[in-house]
Design an enzyme around this catalytic site. Sequence first.
Site, PDB file in Angstrom:
ATOM      1  N   MET A  28       0.427  -1.209  -0.377  1.00  0.00           N
ATOM      2  CA  MET A  28       0.040   0.118   0.373  1.00  0.00           C
ATOM      3  C   MET A  28       1.158   1.207   0.268  1.00  0.00           C
ATOM      4  SD  MET A  28      -3.208  -0.949   2.065  1.00  0.00           S
ATOM      5  CE  MET A  28      -3.028  -0.925   3.732  1.00  0.00           C
ATOM      6  N   LEU A  31       7.103   3.250   1.742  1.00  0.00           N
ATOM      7  CA  LEU A  31       7.435   1.848   1.790  1.00  0.00           C
ATOM      8  C   LEU A  31       8.765   2.563   2.217  1.00  0.00           C
ATOM      9  CD1 LEU A  31       7.556   1.344  -2.121  1.00  0.00           C
ATOM     10  CD2 LEU A  31       6.409   0.162  -0.669  1.00  0.00           C
ATOM     11  N   HIS A  35       9.737  -3.377   3.058  1.00  0.00           N
ATOM     12  CA  HIS A  35       9.063  -3.716   1.380  1.00  0.00           C
ATOM     13  C   HIS A  35      10.075  -3.806   0.863  1.00  0.00           C
ATOM     14  CE1 HIS A  35       5.973  -0.817   2.831  1.00  0.00           C
ATOM     15  NE2 HIS A  35       4.975  -1.704   2.827  1.00  0.00           N
ATOM     16  N   GLN A  59     -10.270  -2.522   2.701  1.00  0.00           N
ATOM     17  CA  GLN A  59      -9.437  -2.991   4.265  1.00  0.00           C
ATOM     18  C   GLN A  59      -8.786  -2.158   5.113  1.00  0.00           C
ATOM     19  OE1 GLN A  59      -5.929  -4.129   2.021  1.00  0.00           O
ATOM     20  NE2 GLN A  59      -5.459  -3.389   4.055  1.00  0.00           N
ATOM     21  N   GLY A 147       5.053 -10.131   3.886  1.00  0.00           N
ATOM     22  CA  GLY A 147       5.369 -10.157   5.234  1.00  0.00           C
ATOM     23  C   GLY A 147       5.338 -10.767   6.128  1.00  0.00           C
ATOM     24  N   GLN A 153      -2.755 -12.283   7.749  1.00  0.00           N
ATOM     25  CA  GLN A 153      -3.447 -11.918   6.620  1.00  0.00           C
ATOM     26  C   GLN A 153      -2.188 -13.213   6.315  1.00  0.00           C
ATOM     27  OE1 GLN A 153      -3.049  -7.886   4.899  1.00  0.00           O
ATOM     28  NE2 GLN A 153      -0.828  -8.711   4.274  1.00  0.00           N
ATOM     29  N   SER A 185       7.396  -0.510  10.076  1.00  0.00           N
ATOM     30  CA  SER A 185       5.465  -0.320   9.595  1.00  0.00           C
ATOM     31  C   SER A 185       5.244   1.412   9.646  1.00  0.00           C
ATOM     32  CB  SER A 185       4.793  -0.658  10.748  1.00  0.00           C
ATOM     33  OG  SER A 185       2.884  -0.137  10.457  1.00  0.00           O
ATOM     34  N   SER A 186       4.132   1.320   8.214  1.00  0.00           N
ATOM     35  CA  SER A 186       4.121   2.689   7.722  1.00  0.00           C
ATOM     36  C   SER A 186       3.712   2.674   8.828  1.00  0.00           C
ATOM     37  CB  SER A 186       2.824   2.589   6.930  1.00  0.00           C
ATOM     38  OG  SER A 186       3.643   1.721   5.707  1.00  0.00           O
TER      39      SER A 186
HETATM   40  O1  PAF Z   1      -0.194  -5.715   3.430  1.00  0.00           O
HETATM   41  C1  PAF Z   1      -0.443  -4.578   3.191  1.00  0.00           C
HETATM   42  O2  PAF Z   1       0.270  -3.818   2.912  1.00  0.00           O
HETATM   43  C2  PAF Z   1      -1.899  -4.930   2.405  1.00  0.00           C
HETATM   44  O3  PAF Z   1      -2.640  -5.625   3.715  1.00  0.00           O
HETATM   45  C3  PAF Z   1      -1.865  -5.902   1.445  1.00  0.00           C
HETATM   46  C4  PAF Z   1      -1.589  -7.589   1.037  1.00  0.00           C
HETATM   47  C5  PAF Z   1      -1.131  -4.902   0.237  1.00  0.00           C
HETATM   48  C6  PAF Z   1      -3.560  -5.520   0.536  1.00  0.00           C
HETATM   49  O4  PAF Z   1      -3.248  -4.269   0.222  1.00  0.00           O
END
Ligand code: PAF
Length: 284
Positions: A28, A31, A35, A59, A147, A153, A185-186
Amino acid sequence: MKISESISDLHQFLQQHASKTVALVPTMGNLHQGHLDLVERARQLADFVVVSIFVNPLQFEAGGDLDNYPRTMQADVDKLEKAGVDVLFAPDVKEIYGADISKATQVIVPVLSSLWCGTSRAGHFEGVTTVVNKLFNIVQPDLAVFGQKDFQQLTIIRKMVNDLNIPIEIVGVATRREEDGLAMSSRNGYLTTKEREIAPKLREVLLSIQSSILVDGERAYTFIAEQSKEMLNSEGFKTDYLAICRQSDLQLASENDTKLVVLAAAYLGKARLIDNLVLDVQPS
Ligand code: PAF
């Protein structure tokens, strides 16, 4: 690096490289080195690397941080170019969901999606599985890299791929940490200076659980989890959940389970931090 904003443009470009193996790294944006670790792994495993940047509205909860989610496209492009990415796919919401996102077909992984983060963030994982499925169909990669920081997830995506017979290998990459142990983390950007000093305690508490279980041989998992929550709360966190689970289905672990994962989410001011620790216990 090629930048595509539309599916048709991306397809045209991918067709020119049809003989190559393709890795997808869905993101998303905003970065960080975590990432870039995923990109590096993707480059090791495939001839051609596609990174997607898409802040997926599905989401985020209504009233959540969708509007404030950090968007840093130019900096992200620079980092991806340096990292040797072949294509950046950066569509807008209409390109992915059409004119009316509320009518979009959704992909749901039941049970797993309603546990832990799924309890406090209703609809979150349904949004994740829907968009990841769409990205898989759009890019049709050989493999996709995620990750391990988002352990739930990753578990859900693996289950989706297995249940729906999606012919894509899912690769998990270890969590990248700051020097003091805080998982990158962002959302760390939401922390104030004072909160940033406290934040590594989350990892420290997970490590002390590891030592209780592996070194001291403790097996009273519910008690350990309760004590650890209290410890976090006394440090200034508002613990959302902390649970010692089975890796396979993320249900609470019992004494006889050997493959464990400690999952935790805790608020620190505006930031909701998550972390986890995988533990392999000797059978008793
Ligand atoms: O982990 C993330 O950044 C998001 O949940 C993903 C996997 C890109 C889906 O939008």
